[in-house]
Scaffold this motif. Structure first.
Motif, PDB file in Angstrom:
ATOM      1  N   GLY A  47       0.780  -1.239   0.000  1.00 34.79           N
ATOM      2  CA  GLY A  47       0.000   0.000   0.000  1.00 34.79           C
ATOM      3  C   GLY A  47       0.806   1.281   0.000  1.00 34.79           C
ATOM      4  O   GLY A  47       0.300   2.337   0.396  1.00 34.79           O
ATOM      5  N   PHE A  48       2.074   1.219  -0.454  1.00 33.13           N
ATOM      6  CA  PHE A  48       2.899   2.420  -0.473  1.00 33.13           C
ATOM      7  C   PHE A  48       2.655   3.265  -1.722  1.00 33.13           C
ATOM      8  O   PHE A  48       2.931   4.463  -1.738  1.00 33.13           O
ATOM      9  N   ILE A  49       2.176   2.633  -2.786  1.00 27.62           N
ATOM     10  CA  ILE A  49       1.830   3.345  -4.012  1.00 27.62           C
ATOM     11  C   ILE A  49       0.527   2.782  -4.557  1.00 27.62           C
ATOM     12  O   ILE A  49       0.105   1.682  -4.204  1.00 27.62           O
ATOM     13  N   LYS A  65       3.044   6.867  -0.768  1.00 27.28           N
ATOM     14  CA  LYS A  65       3.739   6.863   0.510  1.00 27.28           C
ATOM     15  C   LYS A  65       5.197   6.469   0.281  1.00 27.28           C
ATOM     16  O   LYS A  65       5.702   5.491   0.837  1.00 27.28           O
ATOM     17  N   ILE A  66       5.859   7.235  -0.568  1.00 27.10           N
ATOM     18  CA  ILE A  66       7.239   6.925  -0.936  1.00 27.10           C
ATOM     19  C   ILE A  66       8.181   6.938   0.268  1.00 27.10           C
ATOM     20  O   ILE A  66       9.087   6.104   0.372  1.00 27.10           O
ATOM     21  N   GLN A  67       7.956   7.868   1.188  1.00 28.00           N
ATOM     22  CA  GLN A  67       8.820   7.924   2.370  1.00 28.00           C
ATOM     23  C   GLN A  67       8.713   6.651   3.206  1.00 28.00           C
ATOM     24  O   GLN A  67       9.715   6.183   3.769  1.00 28.00           O
ATOM     25  N   ALA A  68       7.511   6.082   3.255  1.00 28.46           N
ATOM     26  CA  ALA A  68       7.322   4.827   3.989  1.00 28.46           C
ATOM     27  C   ALA A  68       8.068   3.690   3.284  1.00 28.46           C
ATOM     28  O   ALA A  68       8.658   2.816   3.936  1.00 28.46           O
ATOM     29  N   LEU A  69       8.041   3.707   1.954  1.00 25.61           N
ATOM     30  CA  LEU A  69       8.777   2.705   1.183  1.00 25.61           C
ATOM     31  C   LEU A  69      10.272   2.828   1.426  1.00 25.61           C
ATOM     32  O   LEU A  69      10.964   1.815   1.622  1.00 25.61           O
ATOM     33  N   ILE A  70      10.761   4.056   1.430  1.00 22.32           N
ATOM     34  CA  ILE A  70      12.191   4.295   1.641  1.00 22.32           C
ATOM     35  C   ILE A  70      12.648   3.723   2.985  1.00 22.32           C
ATOM     36  O   ILE A  70      13.727   3.124   3.090  1.00 22.32           O
TER      37      ILE A  70
END
Length: 230
Positions: free
Chosen positions: A49-51, A57-62
């Protein structure tokens, strides 16, 4: 005879992976599909659910990048390595049009590129490798002895991708595939970090009107000539 590094860059659906696999097999080299790595991270981002259509939610993916485990495992029956994400074979899942719609966005994230480039550089440290992608000759292996830049018309590439998806049983429309190809071209060429561009010293290879065997013979000849000079 010394081994070399072969970097194959170019636009989507230009047959980079196909020629890279053939070349690696003919030379007895290791083949690395860098695009599969970006697709695997994209699959991870979608599944968590990051994209998505209304999600970014790219920062969460990072933050999760250190915990994402990517690995290639050789499939003896197929003759090449397949992509594993956190211990699971995801080769089929990462080739879908849905992944294609988001992979350029994920690949544009500098932290994602840094993680994967580090892995890729380590894979090629002993040479004897054929790697394809978008920034192999420019960033990953700028000193590669043979660098190719693959290209073909957008329509030709869309037809190839369309047929590939149909053969896999996906219900797709050609117009959607063409739009995806054009969108990816734009994103890949205009991203801030490692944009798609022909590397210095790379040989541009347009295969719009070329068959697979003819393409293979020409590129294999290029590779053998470079190897003989080492």
């Amino acid at each position: 005879m010394k081994k070399i590094t072969i970097a194959i860059d170019g636009y989507s659906s230009t047959g980079k992976s196909t020629i890279a696999k053939q070349l690696a097999k003919a030379l007895g080299y290791v083949y690395v599909d860098s695009g599969a790595m970006y697709r695997a991270v994209t699959l991870y981002a979608l599944e968590n659910g990051f994209i998505g259509e209304e999600t970014n939610k790219i920062q969460a993916l990072i933050k999760m990048l250190p915990y994402i485990k990517l690995k290639f495992e050789f499939n003896q029956a197929l003759g090449y390595a397949e992509m594993y994400l956190d211990g699971k074979n995801v080769e089929k899942e990462i080739r879908s049009l849905r992944i294609s719609e988001y992979v350029s966005t994920v690949a544009a994230v500098s932290e994602v590129r840094q993680k994967l480039v580090d892995i890729q550089k380590n894979m090629g440290k002993d040479k004897g490798v054929v790697m394809d992608g978008r920034d192999i000759g420019t960033v990953v292996f700028p000193d590669a002895e043979l660098k190719l830049f693959m290209t073909a018309s957008p329509e030709t590439r869309a037809h190839r991708r369309y047929k590939e998806l149909l053969d896999r049983g996906e219900d797709v429309d050609f117009k959607d595939v063409l739009k995806n190809v054009q969108n990816r071209d734009y994103i890949d060429s205009h991203r801030v970090n490692s944009p798609l561009t022909k590397a210095e010293g790379a040989i541009e290879f347009d295969n719009t009107d070329m068959g697979l065997q003819d393409q293979f013979e020409r590129i294999r000849g290029m590779a053998l000539r470079v190897i003989e000079k080492q």
